[in-house]
Design a protein around this motif. Structure first.
Motif, PDB file in Angstrom:
ATOM      1  N   CYS A 133      34.676 -64.497   0.017  1.00  0.00           N
ATOM      2  CA  CYS A 133      35.957 -64.912  -0.545  1.00  0.00           C
ATOM      3  C   CYS A 133      36.367 -66.293  -0.045  1.00  0.00           C
ATOM      4  O   CYS A 133      36.914 -67.098  -0.796  1.00  0.00           O
ATOM      5  N   ARG A 134      36.112 -66.573   1.234  1.00  0.00           N
ATOM      6  CA  ARG A 134      36.477 -67.880   1.768  1.00  0.00           C
ATOM      7  C   ARG A 134      35.657 -68.981   1.108  1.00  0.00           C
ATOM      8  O   ARG A 134      36.177 -70.032   0.746  1.00  0.00           O
ATOM      9  N   TYR A 135      34.350 -68.747   0.925  1.00  0.00           N
ATOM     10  CA  TYR A 135      33.508 -69.742   0.280  1.00  0.00           C
ATOM     11  C   TYR A 135      33.998 -70.044  -1.135  1.00  0.00           C
ATOM     12  O   TYR A 135      34.021 -71.198  -1.572  1.00  0.00           O
ATOM     13  N   LEU A 136      34.385 -69.014  -1.852  1.00  0.00           N
ATOM     14  CA  LEU A 136      34.882 -69.207  -3.215  1.00  0.00           C
ATOM     15  C   LEU A 136      36.200 -69.974  -3.222  1.00  0.00           C
ATOM     16  O   LEU A 136      36.452 -70.795  -4.116  1.00  0.00           O
ATOM     17  N   LEU A 137      37.023 -69.713  -2.228  1.00  0.00           N
ATOM     18  CA  LEU A 137      38.337 -70.353  -2.186  1.00  0.00           C
ATOM     19  C   LEU A 137      38.242 -71.838  -1.853  1.00  0.00           C
ATOM     20  O   LEU A 137      39.023 -72.645  -2.366  1.00  0.00           O
ATOM     21  N   VAL A 138      37.304 -72.221  -0.998  1.00  0.00           N
ATOM     22  CA  VAL A 138      37.195 -73.627  -0.615  1.00  0.00           C
ATOM     23  C   VAL A 138      36.359 -74.433  -1.604  1.00  0.00           C
ATOM     24  O   VAL A 138      36.308 -75.663  -1.513  1.00  0.00           O
ATOM     25  N   ALA A 139      35.713 -73.775  -2.557  1.00  0.00           N
ATOM     26  CA  ALA A 139      34.960 -74.494  -3.584  1.00  0.00           C
ATOM     27  C   ALA A 139      35.935 -75.266  -4.478  1.00  0.00           C
ATOM     28  O   ALA A 139      37.109 -74.905  -4.602  1.00  0.00           O
ATOM     29  N   PRO A 140      35.479 -76.362  -5.108  1.00  0.00           N
ATOM     30  CA  PRO A 140      36.361 -77.143  -5.983  1.00  0.00           C
ATOM     31  C   PRO A 140      36.994 -76.282  -7.061  1.00  0.00           C
ATOM     32  O   PRO A 140      36.356 -75.391  -7.623  1.00  0.00           O
ATOM     33  N   LYS A 141      38.250 -76.567  -7.358  1.00  0.00           N
ATOM     34  CA  LYS A 141      38.952 -75.809  -8.389  1.00  0.00           C
ATOM     35  C   LYS A 141      38.347 -76.082  -9.760  1.00  0.00           C
ATOM     36  O   LYS A 141      37.797 -77.148 -10.023  1.00  0.00           O
ATOM     37  N   HIS A 142      38.468 -75.078 -10.623  1.00  0.00           N
ATOM     38  CA  HIS A 142      37.891 -75.164 -11.969  1.00  0.00           C
ATOM     39  C   HIS A 142      38.944 -74.707 -12.971  1.00  0.00           C
ATOM     40  O   HIS A 142      39.710 -73.767 -12.690  1.00  0.00           O
ATOM     41  N   PRO A 143      39.009 -75.332 -14.137  1.00  0.00           N
ATOM     42  CA  PRO A 143      40.009 -74.936 -15.142  1.00  0.00           C
ATOM     43  C   PRO A 143      39.923 -73.470 -15.552  1.00  0.00           C
ATOM     44  O   PRO A 143      40.912 -72.889 -16.006  1.00  0.00           O
ATOM     45  N   LEU A 144      38.745 -72.867 -15.378  1.00  0.00           N
ATOM     46  CA  LEU A 144      38.542 -71.475 -15.799  1.00  0.00           C
ATOM     47  C   LEU A 144      38.634 -70.483 -14.637  1.00  0.00           C
ATOM     48  O   LEU A 144      38.197 -69.349 -14.767  1.00  0.00           O
ATOM     49  N   ASP A 145      39.221 -70.910 -13.522  1.00  0.00           N
ATOM     50  CA  ASP A 145      39.282 -70.028 -12.350  1.00  0.00           C
ATOM     51  C   ASP A 145      39.893 -68.668 -12.665  1.00  0.00           C
ATOM     52  O   ASP A 145      39.440 -67.639 -12.163  1.00  0.00           O
ATOM     53  N   LYS A 146      40.926 -68.644 -13.500  1.00  0.00           N
ATOM     54  CA  LYS A 146      41.602 -67.383 -13.809  1.00  0.00           C
ATOM     55  C   LYS A 146      41.066 -66.722 -15.078  1.00  0.00           C
ATOM     56  O   LYS A 146      41.542 -65.637 -15.446  1.00  0.00           O
ATOM     57  N   GLU A 147      40.088 -67.345 -15.701  1.00  0.00           N
ATOM     58  CA  GLU A 147      39.531 -66.785 -16.923  1.00  0.00           C
ATOM     59  C   GLU A 147      38.445 -65.768 -16.581  1.00  0.00           C
ATOM     60  O   GLU A 147      37.251 -66.036 -16.640  1.00  0.00           O
ATOM     61  N   ASN A 148      38.874 -64.591 -16.185  1.00  0.00           N
ATOM     62  CA  ASN A 148      37.935 -63.522 -15.861  1.00  0.00           C
ATOM     63  C   ASN A 148      38.603 -62.184 -16.162  1.00  0.00           C
ATOM     64  O   ASN A 148      39.814 -62.120 -16.385  1.00  0.00           O
ATOM     65  N   LYS A 149      37.809 -61.146 -16.172  1.00  0.00           N
ATOM     66  CA  LYS A 149      38.311 -59.802 -16.452  1.00  0.00           C
ATOM     67  C   LYS A 149      38.335 -58.916 -15.203  1.00  0.00           C
ATOM     68  O   LYS A 149      38.427 -57.694 -15.306  1.00  0.00           O
ATOM     69  N   VAL A 150      38.287 -59.556 -14.044  1.00  0.00           N
ATOM     70  CA  VAL A 150      38.276 -58.806 -12.794  1.00  0.00           C
ATOM     71  C   VAL A 150      39.649 -58.187 -12.554  1.00  0.00           C
ATOM     72  O   VAL A 150      40.657 -58.884 -12.519  1.00  0.00           O
ATOM     73  N   ARG A 151      39.674 -56.874 -12.391  1.00  0.00           N
ATOM     74  CA  ARG A 151      40.933 -56.187 -12.131  1.00  0.00           C
ATOM     75  C   ARG A 151      41.127 -55.873 -10.652  1.00  0.00           C
ATOM     76  O   ARG A 151      42.250 -55.677 -10.199  1.00  0.00           O
ATOM     77  N   MET A 152      40.007 -55.831  -9.901  1.00  0.00           N
ATOM     78  CA  MET A 152      40.105 -55.501  -8.482  1.00  0.00           C
ATOM     79  C   MET A 152      38.874 -56.014  -7.753  1.00  0.00           C
ATOM     80  O   MET A 152      37.772 -56.064  -8.312  1.00  0.00           O
ATOM     81  N   ILE A 153      39.079 -56.428  -6.501  1.00  0.00           N
ATOM     82  CA  ILE A 153      37.953 -56.727  -5.627  1.00  0.00           C
ATOM     83  C   ILE A 153      38.011 -55.747  -4.462  1.00  0.00           C
ATOM     84  O   ILE A 153      39.087 -55.361  -4.006  1.00  0.00           O
ATOM     85  N   TYR A 154      36.844 -55.348  -3.999  1.00  0.00           N
ATOM     86  CA  TYR A 154      36.735 -54.270  -3.008  1.00  0.00           C
ATOM     87  C   TYR A 154      35.749 -54.702  -1.936  1.00  0.00           C
ATOM     88  O   TYR A 154      34.660 -55.174  -2.232  1.00  0.00           O
ATOM     89  N   GLY A 155      36.139 -54.537  -0.674  1.00  0.00           N
ATOM     90  CA  GLY A 155      35.199 -54.882   0.384  1.00  0.00           C
ATOM     91  C   GLY A 155      35.868 -54.886   1.737  1.00  0.00           C
ATOM     92  O   GLY A 155      36.873 -54.203   1.954  1.00  0.00           O
ATOM     93  N   ASN A 156      35.331 -55.678   2.640  1.00  0.00           N
ATOM     94  CA  ASN A 156      35.926 -55.753   3.972  1.00  0.00           C
ATOM     95  C   ASN A 156      35.820 -57.176   4.512  1.00  0.00           C
ATOM     96  O   ASN A 156      34.912 -57.924   4.163  1.00  0.00           O
ATOM     97  N   GLY A 157      36.764 -57.525   5.374  1.00  0.00           N
ATOM     98  CA  GLY A 157      36.743 -58.829   6.019  1.00  0.00           C
ATOM     99  C   GLY A 157      37.568 -59.894   5.333  1.00  0.00           C
ATOM    100  O   GLY A 157      37.398 -61.079   5.620  1.00  0.00           O
ATOM    101  N   MET A 158      38.468 -59.513   4.437  1.00  0.00           N
ATOM    102  CA  MET A 158      39.335 -60.506   3.803  1.00  0.00           C
ATOM    103  C   MET A 158      40.352 -61.012   4.825  1.00  0.00           C
ATOM    104  O   MET A 158      41.171 -60.249   5.325  1.00  0.00           O
ATOM    105  N   ARG A 159      40.289 -62.285   5.135  1.00  0.00           N
ATOM    106  CA  ARG A 159      41.201 -62.849   6.121  1.00  0.00           C
ATOM    107  C   ARG A 159      42.639 -62.844   5.609  1.00  0.00           C
ATOM    108  O   ARG A 159      42.888 -63.152   4.441  1.00  0.00           O
ATOM    109  N   PRO A 160      43.582 -62.511   6.480  1.00  0.00           N
ATOM    110  CA  PRO A 160      44.986 -62.519   6.044  1.00  0.00           C
ATOM    111  C   PRO A 160      45.453 -63.866   5.524  1.00  0.00           C
ATOM    112  O   PRO A 160      46.252 -63.936   4.593  1.00  0.00           O
ATOM    113  N   ASP A 161      44.922 -64.961   6.084  1.00  0.00           N
ATOM    114  CA  ASP A 161      45.407 -66.281   5.682  1.00  0.00           C
ATOM    115  C   ASP A 161      44.904 -66.721   4.320  1.00  0.00           C
ATOM    116  O   ASP A 161      45.410 -67.710   3.761  1.00  0.00           O
TER     117      ASP A 161
END
Length: 640
Positions: free
Chosen positions: A292-320
């Motif tokens: 998740c951190r790698y994806l967040l620090v990658a350059p922004k893209h106009p289609l960042d929100k263009e997805n059908k993801v309703r939930m992400i599941y896992g462990n280690g998501m940093r609070p910040d």
């Protein structure tokens, strides 16, 4: 009007109660857990616990639906069934029997899944060997597994070449699962006489299946796989993933239970991740915090929100980054879990807003009543011993107080069974404590430090002891120090983790004391001097006993050898990202921990460290660490 006012009052009261107790959140965790228990009990009663049976059910229900997508290729449930039947027959032709172990030293691919399925259907056990391991760590893992065959992807051939004789002495036959036509002519210029491996020639076998009745004797505690974890100390340990533990896990387990499609990649890439998510219309993503951190620090893209993801599941998501990730990519729900491969319990927290963001679990009154097996207890952070009361029992932590998570290890129930590590009874027993809260009870120490709040959220604090997490892996400081200590030039070294701004976990750092002959100029005839290893050059001061004169060329040559040694002997995630060359001996007495604590505090901060520092560059070698590099890391622009 009275009825309306009464309804509003009831609604208001219900909202107030839910706000104080979070009743609905509590129920959302407790009810699925209760349903899972009923389902498991039914499987046990029907002698139907084999993990493979879940896959087989999907083959019967939806044979022509897509089960797996990999690099643009689709595989139906029927495809995977028939291919795994062929491979299962090949395994049997090599003498593999129920409960035999087969080491799989492989990368992500459909063949990995097909091999697992093949072994499951004949009741054999795959041992998943981390494909970043080599040398003594690889041999230790193979020795622990006590397998008959070693199956590998040809791209991993080099580490095997280095240890082939030792692997054979362990009793392994070695085969590559990479097709022969992709290998021939590439191994030692085609000299077949020195090829040390055979080929898994499985496609010539028939596709006949294996009846469900042949797996009726599989019980919940039987291993469905061995997963090697770095654990808290020493070499990797083989955590037993039994059939009950594999079934409800995310990814493959959830797919085989629900019939969903898995989209698999060979390696993670920020450049292609969201493109593939959009193209394949992915609705659920499994993550670790680093992803998740790698994806967040990658350059922004106009289609960042263009997805059908309703939930992400896992462990280690940093609070910040929790809410930043949700906002940028338009993800409604984050379902964070917290557990261990060998644990007897788990924490869960599903949230769509800021209520509970950053928590690894939620345990309200209902959840605690249904799953009472998780406790936070006081621990002495210096000795790592559990703090006991006057009766010799553990003391539970109050809200806001950090303690170690322990979980009930009672084999009388399926939910709290402790399987431990395969073929490592001493390590398994070392995880257990008896008489924790009452006579004859038994709990497992996780080695994880957490704290809980009054509103029932649980948060991760740190790893107990010296082990730290980096790149989603546990790194044993003792193991790294032992590996580096084999270099002749090193007199002493100590390894620890340091915090990096904006990074998950802690990066490895090693403080090294060099032998005088390795760091001083051999031609020097002047008296020994105390040398302050500054960042720019060695500065000689007045002579003192035990001092050294550093030769810059000798130090440069040593750092090159250190980098080569680390790259060859350590998994990539365990290579120290920083090196500190110390001008005096490390404290190895009873105050050694205090010295290590100071080293951790100083880290790579150039305001605090006046000794030579080096860092592991993106090119995979050690180079001097100065103000420019320090600035890049502080700004989050350095790749470690």
């Amino acid at each position: 009007m009275v009825s309306l006012m009464a309804a509003l009052a009831v609604a208001g009261l219900a909202g107030y109660i839910d706000g104080r107790t979070r009743l609905w959140r509590d129920l959302s965790i407790a009810i699925p857990g209760f349903r899972s228990k009923i389902w498991f009990d039914r499987l046990i009663a029907n002698n139907d616990v084999s993990f493979y049976n879940r896959f087989e059910e999907q083959c019967l229900q939806r044979p022509h639906n897509i089960a797996l997508i990999f690099e643009g290729h689709s595989y139906t449930w029927k495809n995977l069934e028939l291919e795994s039947n062929r491979l299962a027959h090949w395994y049997q032709s090599k003498g593999i029997q129920p409960k035999d172990r087969v080491a799989m030293y492989m990368v992500n691919s459909p063949l990995f899944i097909i091999s697992w399925l093949a072994l499951l259907k004949i009741k054999a056990v795959p041992a998943f060997i981390n494909n970043q391991l080599n040398g003594s760590v690889l041999l230790h893992s193979l020795k622990t597994a006590q397998g008959q065959l070693l199956i590998f992807d040809y791209e991993l051939v080099e580490p095997l070449c280095e240890s082939v004789e030792a692997i054979r002495e362990l009793g392994y036959e070695i085969y590559t699962i990479t097709p022969k036509e992709h290998v021939q002519g590439r191994f030692d210029d085609g000299d077949e006489t020195i090829r040390f491996f055979g080929f898994v020639e499985w496609r010539q076998f028939g596709t006949g299946g294996f009846p469900k009745e042949t797996r009726k004797d599989v019980v919940m505690n039987d291993p469905a796989a061995l997963i090697f974890t770095s654990g808290t100390t020493g070499f990797p340990k083989a955590a037993v993933m039994d059939h009950g533990r594999c079934t409800p896990i995310v990814g493959i387990g959830q797919s085989w239970v629900s019939g969903s499609t898995v989209v698999l990649s060979r390696k993670f890439s920020t450049l292609t991740f969201w493109k593939e998510v959009r193209e394949q219309e992915v609705t659920l993503i499994q993550y670790i915090g680093e992803l998740c951190r790698y994806l967040l620090v990658a350059p922004k893209h106009p289609l960042d929100k263009e997805n059908k993801v309703r939930m992400i599941y896992g462990n280690g998501m940093r609070p910040d980054i929790w809410q930043k990730f949700q906002d940028r990519f338009g993800i409604h729900d984050i379902f964070e879990c917290f557990t261990m491969s060998e644990a007897t319990g788990a924490l869960f927290n599903r949230t769509g807003g800021d209520d509970g963001a950053g928590a690894v679990g939620f345990r309200g009154p209902i959840t605690r009543a249904f799953q009472p097996a998780l406790r936070l207890v006081k621990v002495d952070f210096d000795t790592e011993e559990l703090v006991k009361d006057e009766n010799g029992y553990c003391i539970e932590c109050a809200p806001g107080e950090t303690g170690e998570l322990i979980t009930l290890a009672d084999n009388k129930t399926n939910l709290t069974r402790f399987v431990g590590y395969f073929n490592q009874p001493k390590m398994s027993n070392a995880k257990l404590i008896q008489n924790a809260f009452e006579r004859d009870d038994q709990f497992m120490r996780t080695g994880d430090l957490l704290y809980r709040t009054k509103d029932h959220f649980w948060y991760f604090a740190d790893r107990a002891g010296d082990t730290f997490r980096w790149k989603g892996e546990n790194v044993s400081t003792a193991e790294v120090a032992d590996t580096l200590g084999h270099l002749e030039e090193i007199a002493a070294c100590t390894v620890y983790g340091v915090t990096i701004p904006g990074q998950d976990g802690r990066a490895g750092m090693v403080a090294i004391v060099l032998k005088e002959s390795s760091s001083s100029s051999s031609s020097s005839s002047t008296p020994p001097t105390t040398t302050t290893m500054t960042r720019d050059a060695s500065v000689e001061v007045e002579p003192a006993r035990g001092g050294i004169r550093v030769d810059e060329k000798a130090l440069e040559a040593f750092m090159e050898r250190l980098g080569q040694h680390a790259r060859k002997r350590l998994p990539s995630y365990a290579i120290p990202r920083f090196v500190r060359i110390c001008g005096q001996d490390l404290e190895m007495t009873g105050t050694f921990k205090n010295k290590k604590i100071e080293l951790k505090k100083e880290g790579f901060d150039l305001r605090l460290v006046n000794e030579r520092l080096f860092w592991w560059t993106p090119q995979g070698r050690y180079q001097p660490f100065r103000e420019t590099e320090h600035g890049l890391i502080q700004a989050g622009r350095a790749r470690l």
